[in-house]
Design an enzyme around this catalytic site. Structure first.
Site, PDB file in Angstrom:
ATOM      1  CB  THR A   1      -0.994  -0.272   1.303  1.00 50.02           C
ATOM      2  OG1 THR A   1      -1.293   1.345   1.263  1.00 50.02           O
ATOM      3  CG2 THR A   1       0.212  -0.445   2.469  1.00 50.02           C
ATOM      4  CG  ASP A   2      -1.146   5.080  -0.994  1.00 54.50           C
ATOM      5  OD1 ASP A   2      -2.100   4.774  -0.212  1.00 54.50           O
ATOM      6  OD2 ASP A   2      -1.933   5.805  -1.641  1.00 54.50           O
ATOM      7  CD  GLU A   3      -3.427   3.818   4.445  1.00 48.02           C
ATOM      8  OE1 GLU A   3      -3.124   3.548   5.302  1.00 48.02           O
ATOM      9  OE2 GLU A   3      -5.003   3.239   3.195  1.00 48.02           O
TER      10      GLU A   3
ATOM     11  CE1 TYR B   1      -3.212  -2.742   5.988  1.00 48.59           C
ATOM     12  CE2 TYR B   1      -3.129   0.036   4.878  1.00 48.59           C
ATOM     13  CZ  TYR B   1      -2.853  -1.716   4.742  1.00 48.59           C
ATOM     14  OH  TYR B   1      -3.586  -1.811   3.325  1.00 48.59           O
TER      15      TYR B   1
ATOM     16  CE  LYS C   1       0.420  -4.563   3.257  1.00 43.81           C
ATOM     17  NZ  LYS C   1       0.068  -6.371   2.258  1.00 43.81           N
TER      18      LYS C   1
HETATM   19  P1  NAD Z   1      -9.139  -7.690   2.298  1.00 43.71           P
HETATM   20  O1  NAD Z   1      -9.236  -7.290   3.534  1.00 43.71           O
HETATM   21  O2  NAD Z   1     -11.058  -7.592   1.373  1.00 43.71           O
HETATM   22  O3  NAD Z   1      -8.870  -8.596   1.675  1.00 43.71           O
HETATM   23  C1  NAD Z   1      -8.009  -9.799   2.650  1.00 43.71           C
HETATM   24  C2  NAD Z   1      -8.135 -11.139   2.322  1.00 43.71           C
HETATM   25  O4  NAD Z   1      -7.109 -12.153   2.917  1.00 43.71           O
HETATM   26  C3  NAD Z   1      -9.803 -11.572   2.545  1.00 43.71           C
HETATM   27  O5  NAD Z   1     -10.344 -12.479   1.530  1.00 43.71           O
HETATM   28  C4  NAD Z   1      -9.129 -12.705   3.662  1.00 43.71           C
HETATM   29  O6  NAD Z   1      -9.952 -13.768   3.903  1.00 43.71           O
HETATM   30  C5  NAD Z   1      -8.062 -12.856   3.348  1.00 43.71           C
HETATM   31  N1  NAD Z   1      -6.847 -13.216   4.666  1.00 43.71           N
HETATM   32  C6  NAD Z   1      -7.116 -12.251   5.511  1.00 43.71           C
HETATM   33  N2  NAD Z   1      -5.985 -12.888   6.875  1.00 43.71           N
HETATM   34  C7  NAD Z   1      -5.432 -14.007   5.920  1.00 43.71           C
HETATM   35  C8  NAD Z   1      -4.377 -15.283   6.340  1.00 43.71           C
HETATM   36  N3  NAD Z   1      -4.022 -15.212   8.090  1.00 43.71           N
HETATM   37  N4  NAD Z   1      -4.340 -15.911   5.781  1.00 43.71           N
HETATM   38  C9  NAD Z   1      -4.822 -16.118   4.682  1.00 43.71           C
HETATM   39  N5  NAD Z   1      -5.793 -15.043   4.019  1.00 43.71           N
HETATM   40  C10 NAD Z   1      -5.684 -14.435   4.782  1.00 43.71           C
HETATM   41  O7  NAD Z   1      -8.290  -6.695   1.551  1.00 43.71           O
HETATM   42  P2  NAD Z   1      -8.038  -6.070   0.060  1.00 43.71           P
HETATM   43  O8  NAD Z   1      -8.736  -4.629   0.239  1.00 43.71           O
HETATM   44  O9  NAD Z   1      -8.597  -6.215  -0.830  1.00 43.71           O
HETATM   45  O10 NAD Z   1      -6.536  -5.651  -0.018  1.00 43.71           O
HETATM   46  C11 NAD Z   1      -5.348  -6.760  -0.602  1.00 43.71           C
HETATM   47  C12 NAD Z   1      -3.952  -6.478  -0.117  1.00 43.71           C
HETATM   48  O11 NAD Z   1      -3.876  -4.729  -0.516  1.00 43.71           O
HETATM   49  C13 NAD Z   1      -3.395  -5.578   0.954  1.00 43.71           C
HETATM   50  O12 NAD Z   1      -2.063  -6.918   1.132  1.00 43.71           O
HETATM   51  C14 NAD Z   1      -3.797  -4.760   1.016  1.00 43.71           C
HETATM   52  O13 NAD Z   1      -2.859  -4.262   2.215  1.00 43.71           O
HETATM   53  C15 NAD Z   1      -3.308  -4.316   0.243  1.00 43.71           C
HETATM   54  N6  NAD Z   1      -3.738  -2.905  -0.663  1.00 43.71           N
HETATM   55  C16 NAD Z   1      -5.122  -2.725  -0.287  1.00 43.71           C
HETATM   56  C17 NAD Z   1      -5.464  -1.443  -0.913  1.00 43.71           C
HETATM   57  C18 NAD Z   1      -6.861  -1.008  -0.681  1.00 43.71           C
HETATM   58  O14 NAD Z   1      -7.283   0.136  -1.074  1.00 43.71           O
HETATM   59  N7  NAD Z   1      -7.977  -1.533  -0.272  1.00 43.71           N
HETATM   60  C19 NAD Z   1      -4.402  -0.203  -1.322  1.00 43.71           C
HETATM   61  C20 NAD Z   1      -3.627  -0.952  -1.733  1.00 43.71           C
HETATM   62  C21 NAD Z   1      -2.775  -2.285  -1.225  1.00 43.71           C
HETATM   63  P1  TYD Z   2     -10.892   3.983   4.545  1.00 47.88           P
HETATM   64  O1  TYD Z   2     -11.708   2.964   2.647  1.00 47.88           O
HETATM   65  O2  TYD Z   2     -11.288   3.289   5.411  1.00 47.88           O
HETATM   66  O3  TYD Z   2      -8.972   3.645   3.552  1.00 47.88           O
HETATM   67  P2  TYD Z   2      -8.128   4.024   4.073  1.00 47.88           P
HETATM   68  O4  TYD Z   2      -8.303   4.484   6.072  1.00 47.88           O
HETATM   69  O5  TYD Z   2      -6.890   3.368   3.860  1.00 47.88           O
HETATM   70  O6  TYD Z   2      -7.546   5.683   3.297  1.00 47.88           O
HETATM   71  O7  TYD Z   2     -11.171   5.232   4.558  1.00 47.88           O
HETATM   72  C1  TYD Z   2     -10.427   6.196   3.378  1.00 47.88           C
HETATM   73  C2  TYD Z   2     -10.945   7.609   4.401  1.00 47.88           C
HETATM   74  O8  TYD Z   2     -11.955   8.124   4.868  1.00 47.88           O
HETATM   75  C3  TYD Z   2      -9.942   7.801   5.284  1.00 47.88           C
HETATM   76  O9  TYD Z   2      -9.437   9.461   5.180  1.00 47.88           O
HETATM   77  C4  TYD Z   2     -10.918   7.979   6.604  1.00 47.88           C
HETATM   78  C5  TYD Z   2     -12.145   7.824   6.139  1.00 47.88           C
HETATM   79  N1  TYD Z   2     -13.234   7.411   6.072  1.00 47.88           N
HETATM   80  C6  TYD Z   2     -14.777   8.643   6.976  1.00 47.88           C
HETATM   81  O10 TYD Z   2     -14.373  10.086   6.748  1.00 47.88           O
HETATM   82  N2  TYD Z   2     -15.601   8.087   7.224  1.00 47.88           N
HETATM   83  C7  TYD Z   2     -15.428   6.812   7.751  1.00 47.88           C
HETATM   84  O11 TYD Z   2     -16.649   6.150   7.821  1.00 47.88           O
HETATM   85  C8  TYD Z   2     -14.371   5.860   7.287  1.00 47.88           C
HETATM   86  C9  TYD Z   2     -14.593   4.165   7.020  1.00 47.88           C
HETATM   87  C10 TYD Z   2     -13.119   6.486   6.446  1.00 47.88           C
END
Ligand code: NAD
Ligand code: TYD
Length: 359
Positions: A133-135, A159, A163
């Protein structure tokens, strides 16, 4: 190719699995523990595909991982399994340390053992793609800068710290043991099958149910939004084309303030779901400024030039087109939504928003 994908039942993982099965001849083994965030219904469209297999496995279970590697004999690993929600990491960091750090370590060790036993040619061709992630780069408050691949790490939340830790492990396994890794760090994704604890699906579903729309703090925080299918395309390009050891930042060139995202969703709903809950004049009337997230990063923004120049990837969706598709998808997929809204999810909502109830 045979690709072992971890976290393939999650939001981005399921988009990657669908993308690969629908657009290539590759075989996929999806390794997922099925936590609250994992949902096999997101894979219904590919579940019967002969090139798809699923294993309900925890990536912390080294013995099970060794067996899967030796049975499936992957050419590549795409590692997406993680605990992914910042607010959950604040209220309970333990699972984030366990899965994101220990789980990544166990997966690296299983991959290394398997890779060591391959012949020279297969060793060179093998890839371990770590999806991050960019975070990890922290907060861009008070500057117009963008995150590049060389920006220093400065994670703010449990989180992002977990990561960041996993990214360091992956690079160390490359440098020390020669494991052929590639890494990607992506901005906020949105789109179909997004678990409704995250901002965009939470706002869509709350609005449709006439519940209040919780905006943390003043709503001026900025995120760079990428449509999930654009991310899936980028990830496949990286795992198949990137040079070993490289890192790519992936972003949507779509910086938006949270409050503007919420208002855009409200105006799309005015158009696409004009039959509002009883007594509601405008969806925007539901906006409710609530207590801010502790340690809340003000701004994330990605410079995605390297992946454009090296691999020719650019996003296809603008925020306008992607958000419209997303809102329409939630309107058309009420069954997926109602199954997701399980007891566990209700418990989370009650706990997270108890000071500012959303209904
Ligand atoms: P998500 O939470 O929707 O899905 C995570 C998946 O991992 C789920 O299916 C869960 O069952 C599985 N999982 C969790 N713990 C596990 C374990 N111990 N063993 C096996 N499986 C396990 O997450 P996402 O949003 O699809 O993100 C996927 C990846 O991309 C993550 O690594 C996250 O850090 C990264 N990422 C997400 C975002 C975003 O905006 N969602 C952005 C950048 C990077
Ligand atoms: P989120 O979707 O949780 O992603 P991330 O924290 O990984 O960026 O949140 C996106 C942005 O929205 C973040 O600045 C937090 C804000 N947010 C709210 O204002 N209200 C909410 O109920 C949630 C879940 C997030």
């Amino acid at each position: 190719m045979k690709i072992l994908i971890t976290g393939g039942a999650g939001f981005i993982g399921s988009a990657v699995v669908r993308h690969i099965l629908q657009n290539t001849d590759d075989l996929v083994l999806n390794v997922d523990k099925l936590t609250y965030a994992g949902n096999l219904e997101s894979l219904a469209s590919v579940a019967d595909n002969q090139r798809y297999q699923f294993s309900k496995t925890d990536i912390c279970d080294r013995e099970a991982l060794d067996q899967l590697f030796s049975q499936f004999q992957p050419d590549a690993v795409m590692h997406l399994a993680a605990e992914s929600h910042v607010d959950r990491s604040i209220s309970g960091p333990a699972d984030f340390i366990e899965t994101n750090i220990i789980g990544t370590y166990q997966l690296l060790e299983a991959a290394r053992k398997y890779w060591n036993e391959l012949d020279d040619q297969a060793q060179q061709a093998f890839r371990f793609h770590h999806i991050s992630t960019d975070e990890v780069y922290g907060d861009l408050e008070g500057t117009d800068d963008l995150f590049t691949e060389t920006t220093s790490y400065a994670p703010s939340s449990p989180y992002s710290a977990s990561k960041a830790s996993s990214d360091h492990l992956v690079r160390a396994w490359h440098r020390t043991y020669g494991l052929p890794v590639v890494l990607t760090n992506c901005s906020n994704n949105y789109g179909p099958y997004h678990f409704p604890e995250k901002l965009i699906p939470l706002i869509i579903l709350n609005a449709l149910q006439g519940k209040s729309l919780p905006v943390y703090g003043n709503g001026q925080q900025i995120r760079d939004w990428l449509y999930v299918e654009d991310h899936a395309r980028a990830l496949y390009k990286v795992v198949t084309e990137a040079t070993v050891g490289e890192t790519y930042n992936i972003g949507g060139h779509n910086e938006q303030k949270n409050i503007d995202v919420v208002k855009s969703i409200c105006s799309l709903l005015e158009e696409l779901a004009p039959n509002k809950p009883q007594g509601l004049a405008h969806y925007e009337d539901l906006i409710n400024y609530v207590v801010d997230r502790p340690g809340h990063d003000l701004r994330y923004a990605i410079d995605a030039n390297k992946i454009k120049q090296d691999l020719g990837w650019v996003p296809e969706e603008s925020f306008e087109t992607g958000l419209r598709k997303t809102v329409q998808w939630y309107l058309n997929n009420q069954q997926w939504v109602s199954h997701i809204q399980s007891g566990e999810y209700q418990n989370w909502l009650n706990q997270q928003y108890r000071l500012n109830p959303t209904d």
